[in-house]
Design an enzyme around this catalytic site. Structure first.
Site, PDB file in Angstrom:
ATOM      1  N   ASP A 178      33.421   0.589 -27.472  1.00  0.00           N
ATOM      2  CA  ASP A 178      33.719   1.832 -28.199  1.00  0.00           C
ATOM      3  C   ASP A 178      33.985   1.661 -29.696  1.00  0.00           C
ATOM      4  O   ASP A 178      34.166   2.642 -30.411  1.00  0.00           O
ATOM      5  CB  ASP A 178      34.909   2.554 -27.545  1.00  0.00           C
ATOM      6  CG  ASP A 178      36.132   1.654 -27.398  1.00  0.00           C
ATOM      7  OD1 ASP A 178      36.325   0.749 -28.231  1.00  0.00           O
ATOM      8  OD2 ASP A 178      36.900   1.860 -26.444  1.00  0.00           O
TER       9      ASP A 178
ATOM     10  N   GLY B 115      45.366  -4.288 -21.546  1.00  0.00           N
ATOM     11  CA  GLY B 115      44.553  -3.258 -20.902  1.00  0.00           C
ATOM     12  C   GLY B 115      43.314  -3.763 -20.202  1.00  0.00           C
ATOM     13  O   GLY B 115      42.257  -3.152 -20.295  1.00  0.00           O
TER      14      GLY B 115
ATOM     15  N   ASN C  30      35.352  -3.918 -24.567  1.00  0.00           N
ATOM     16  CA  ASN C  30      35.045  -2.513 -24.847  1.00  0.00           C
ATOM     17  C   ASN C  30      33.837  -2.370 -25.749  1.00  0.00           C
ATOM     18  O   ASN C  30      33.555  -3.231 -26.584  1.00  0.00           O
ATOM     19  CB  ASN C  30      36.260  -1.819 -25.459  1.00  0.00           C
ATOM     20  CG  ASN C  30      37.414  -1.790 -24.491  1.00  0.00           C
ATOM     21  OD1 ASN C  30      37.203  -1.980 -23.302  1.00  0.00           O
ATOM     22  ND2 ASN C  30      38.618  -1.576 -24.984  1.00  0.00           N
TER      23      ASN C  30
ATOM     24  N   SER D 147      41.925  -5.212 -16.297  1.00  0.00           N
ATOM     25  CA  SER D 147      42.234  -5.513 -14.887  1.00  0.00           C
ATOM     26  C   SER D 147      41.910  -6.972 -14.574  1.00  0.00           C
ATOM     27  O   SER D 147      42.262  -7.470 -13.519  1.00  0.00           O
ATOM     28  CB  SER D 147      41.398  -4.611 -13.981  1.00  0.00           C
ATOM     29  OG  SER D 147      40.012  -4.865 -14.188  1.00  0.00           O
TER      30      SER D 147
ATOM     31  N   HIS E 179      30.642  -7.305 -24.565  1.00  0.00           N
ATOM     32  CA  HIS E 179      29.765  -6.414 -23.794  1.00  0.00           C
ATOM     33  C   HIS E 179      28.936  -5.493 -24.697  1.00  0.00           C
ATOM     34  O   HIS E 179      28.450  -4.459 -24.258  1.00  0.00           O
ATOM     35  CB  HIS E 179      30.588  -5.571 -22.803  1.00  0.00           C
ATOM     36  CG  HIS E 179      31.157  -6.390 -21.691  1.00  0.00           C
ATOM     37  ND1 HIS E 179      32.170  -5.966 -20.867  1.00  0.00           N
ATOM     38  CD2 HIS E 179      30.838  -7.632 -21.248  1.00  0.00           C
ATOM     39  CE1 HIS E 179      32.461  -6.907 -19.980  1.00  0.00           C
ATOM     40  NE2 HIS E 179      31.674  -7.925 -20.200  1.00  0.00           N
TER      41      HIS E 179
HETATM   42  P1  NAD Z   1      39.097  -2.011 -16.118  1.00  0.00           P
HETATM   43  O1  NAD Z   1      38.721  -0.577 -16.039  1.00  0.00           O
HETATM   44  O2  NAD Z   1      38.631  -2.935 -15.061  1.00  0.00           O
HETATM   45  O3  NAD Z   1      40.683  -2.188 -16.201  1.00  0.00           O
HETATM   46  C1  NAD Z   1      41.473  -1.496 -17.099  1.00  0.00           C
HETATM   47  C2  NAD Z   1      42.917  -1.847 -16.791  1.00  0.00           C
HETATM   48  O4  NAD Z   1      43.726  -1.221 -17.753  1.00  0.00           O
HETATM   49  C3  NAD Z   1      43.394  -1.357 -15.407  1.00  0.00           C
HETATM   50  O5  NAD Z   1      44.132  -2.374 -14.785  1.00  0.00           O
HETATM   51  C4  NAD Z   1      44.296  -0.157 -15.750  1.00  0.00           C
HETATM   52  O6  NAD Z   1      45.329   0.006 -14.824  1.00  0.00           O
HETATM   53  C5  NAD Z   1      44.819  -0.570 -17.103  1.00  0.00           C
HETATM   54  N1  NAD Z   1      45.184   0.530 -17.994  1.00  0.00           N
HETATM   55  C6  NAD Z   1      44.602   1.742 -18.125  1.00  0.00           C
HETATM   56  N2  NAD Z   1      45.175   2.429 -19.126  1.00  0.00           N
HETATM   57  C7  NAD Z   1      46.146   1.635 -19.633  1.00  0.00           C
HETATM   58  C8  NAD Z   1      47.068   1.764 -20.704  1.00  0.00           C
HETATM   59  N3  NAD Z   1      47.110   2.854 -21.465  1.00  0.00           N
HETATM   60  N4  NAD Z   1      47.933   0.748 -20.935  1.00  0.00           N
HETATM   61  C9  NAD Z   1      47.914  -0.376 -20.182  1.00  0.00           C
HETATM   62  N5  NAD Z   1      47.046  -0.559 -19.161  1.00  0.00           N
HETATM   63  C10 NAD Z   1      46.151   0.415 -18.910  1.00  0.00           C
HETATM   64  O7  NAD Z   1      38.623  -2.467 -17.547  1.00  0.00           O
HETATM   65  P2  NAD Z   1      38.090  -3.843 -18.042  1.00  0.00           P
HETATM   66  O8  NAD Z   1      39.003  -4.900 -17.584  1.00  0.00           O
HETATM   67  O9  NAD Z   1      37.804  -3.679 -19.465  1.00  0.00           O
HETATM   68  O10 NAD Z   1      36.680  -4.008 -17.327  1.00  0.00           O
HETATM   69  C11 NAD Z   1      35.791  -2.957 -17.059  1.00  0.00           C
HETATM   70  C12 NAD Z   1      34.498  -2.907 -17.827  1.00  0.00           C
HETATM   71  O11 NAD Z   1      34.442  -1.594 -18.310  1.00  0.00           O
HETATM   72  C13 NAD Z   1      34.347  -3.738 -19.046  1.00  0.00           C
HETATM   73  O12 NAD Z   1      33.183  -4.459 -18.842  1.00  0.00           O
HETATM   74  C14 NAD Z   1      34.114  -2.759 -20.207  1.00  0.00           C
HETATM   75  O13 NAD Z   1      32.994  -3.161 -20.926  1.00  0.00           O
HETATM   76  C15 NAD Z   1      33.807  -1.459 -19.542  1.00  0.00           C
HETATM   77  N6  NAD Z   1      34.393  -0.211 -20.063  1.00  0.00           N
HETATM   78  C16 NAD Z   1      34.617  -0.063 -21.394  1.00  0.00           C
HETATM   79  C17 NAD Z   1      35.177   1.112 -21.855  1.00  0.00           C
HETATM   80  C18 NAD Z   1      35.406   1.260 -23.336  1.00  0.00           C
HETATM   81  O14 NAD Z   1      34.662   0.721 -24.143  1.00  0.00           O
HETATM   82  N7  NAD Z   1      36.443   1.962 -23.738  1.00  0.00           N
HETATM   83  C19 NAD Z   1      35.524   2.128 -20.981  1.00  0.00           C
HETATM   84  C20 NAD Z   1      35.255   1.948 -19.618  1.00  0.00           C
HETATM   85  C21 NAD Z   1      34.699   0.768 -19.182  1.00  0.00           C
END
Ligand code: NAD
Length: 268
Positions: free
Chosen positions: A111, A200, A109, A202, A126
């Site tokens: 954030d 959290g 993340n 995927s 990241h």
């Molecule tokens: P992803 O979006 O691929 O997967 C997130 C996973 O979390 C999914 O399987 C989803 O079903 C699950 N999920 C969602 N809410 C949940 C909860 N409350 N409790 C449990 N599980 C939950 O995310 P990723 O694996 O981090 O990869 C995606 C990329 O997105 C990363 O490279 C990241 O840098 C970036 N990203 C970051 C943010 C952030 O900083 N908050 C937001 C969006 C994307």
């Protein structure tokens, strides 16, 4: 608060015992831990990423060709991202760190919510959305400076005050390498860890999705807390398909309960 199935309650207790026993635990988090803070993940049912495909809008090649696309998306997602507060999942992990039960949090993340929750050893593989730099002269800018620019020059790409080149966030865009220190540190931690707690994610974004594989190869155990299945569920010691904001605080609660029980027993 999500309702828990009986098996999930059993698994929370098991996870607490494993974490208490382990001498070397690291945590790997993904976008899922921040959805309960109002920041959508990439794969959930959410309009924003349908509108702005991250692979296109957050790709380094498209950014270099036309940064305005990225900044158009940023203008829409920035307020949400900047104003988000840590949720009970982030707070639970910070508490595990204070209890010395985890060595580090490796997060995908950008954030900064782990740090806002009080966690200290956080490897941001990241990058981080709170710093910006110039593509030309590398001058650096704060979040507030960028917000001012976005407000003043609405709809246009923020430019460097010194050389007028476009500005970019200090996040790893699709098509870019991970920062070396964070990459090698997290691989090293993953290889040595007795337990990896995954919250959290995927586990589909490379190369970070390989980290749990290093842990497994080194003889370590995985605890996965994610509301959807992942490709490593079969290999994990424990899988809890529920919300991180519900499950992680319950694991911490259980750890505290066991500790108190042990203390009472040792005083008898
Ligand atoms: P992803 O979006 O691929 O997967 C997130 C996973 O979390 C999914 O399987 C989803 O079903 C699950 N999920 C969602 N809410 C949940 C909860 N409350 N409790 C449990 N599980 C939950 O995310 P990723 O694996 O981090 O990869 C995606 C990329 O997105 C990363 O490279 C990241 O840098 C970036 N990203 C970051 C943010 C952030 O900083 N908050 C937001 C969006 C994307």
């Amino acid at each position: 608060m999500e309702t828990l199935k009986p098996l999930e309650r059993v698994n929370i207790k098991k996870a607490a015992k494993i974490l208490l026993k382990s001498k070397n635990t690291i945590v790997l988090t993904g976008a899922g831990i921040s959805t309960e803070s109002g920041i959508p993940d990439f794969r959930g049912e959410n309009g924003i990423w349908e509108k702005y495909k991250p692979e296109i809008y957050g790709n380094i090649q498209s950014f270099l060709k036309d940064p305005s696309k990225f900044w158009k998306m940023a203008e829409e997602i920035a307020p949400n991202l900047f104003n988000a507060l840590p949720n009970s999942g982030h707070l639970a992990l910070a508490e595990l760190e204070k209890m010395k039960l985890i060595k580090a949090i490796v997060t995908q993340n950008i954030d900064e919510l782990h740090q806002k929750a009080g966690a200290v050893i956080v490897y941001e593989v990241h990058g981080n959305i709170n710093r910006f730099s110039c593509l030309g002269c590398r001058a650096s800018y704060t979040k507030q400076q960028i917000l001012n620019k976005l407000k003043k020059e609405k709809g246009s790409t923020p430019q460097c005050d010194y050389c007028t080149a476009p500005l970019r966030p200090s996040v790893v865009l699709f098509g870019e390498n991970l920062p070396n220190f964070e990459k090698f540190m997290s691989i090293d931690l993953a290889k040595k860890s007795e337990v990896m707690l995954i919250a959290g994610s995927s586990l589909t974004v490379a190369p970070i999705c390989d980290l749990p594989v290093y842990t497994l190869k080194g003889g370590g155990k995985l605890i996965i807390v994610n509301d959807q299945p992942t490709f490593l569920d079969e290999k994990a010691e424990i899988v809890i398909n529920n919300k991180t904001g519900t499950v992680l605080p319950l694991i911490v609660e259980e750890i505290k309960r066991i500790k108190i029980k042990r203390e009472i027993e040792s005083n008898q």
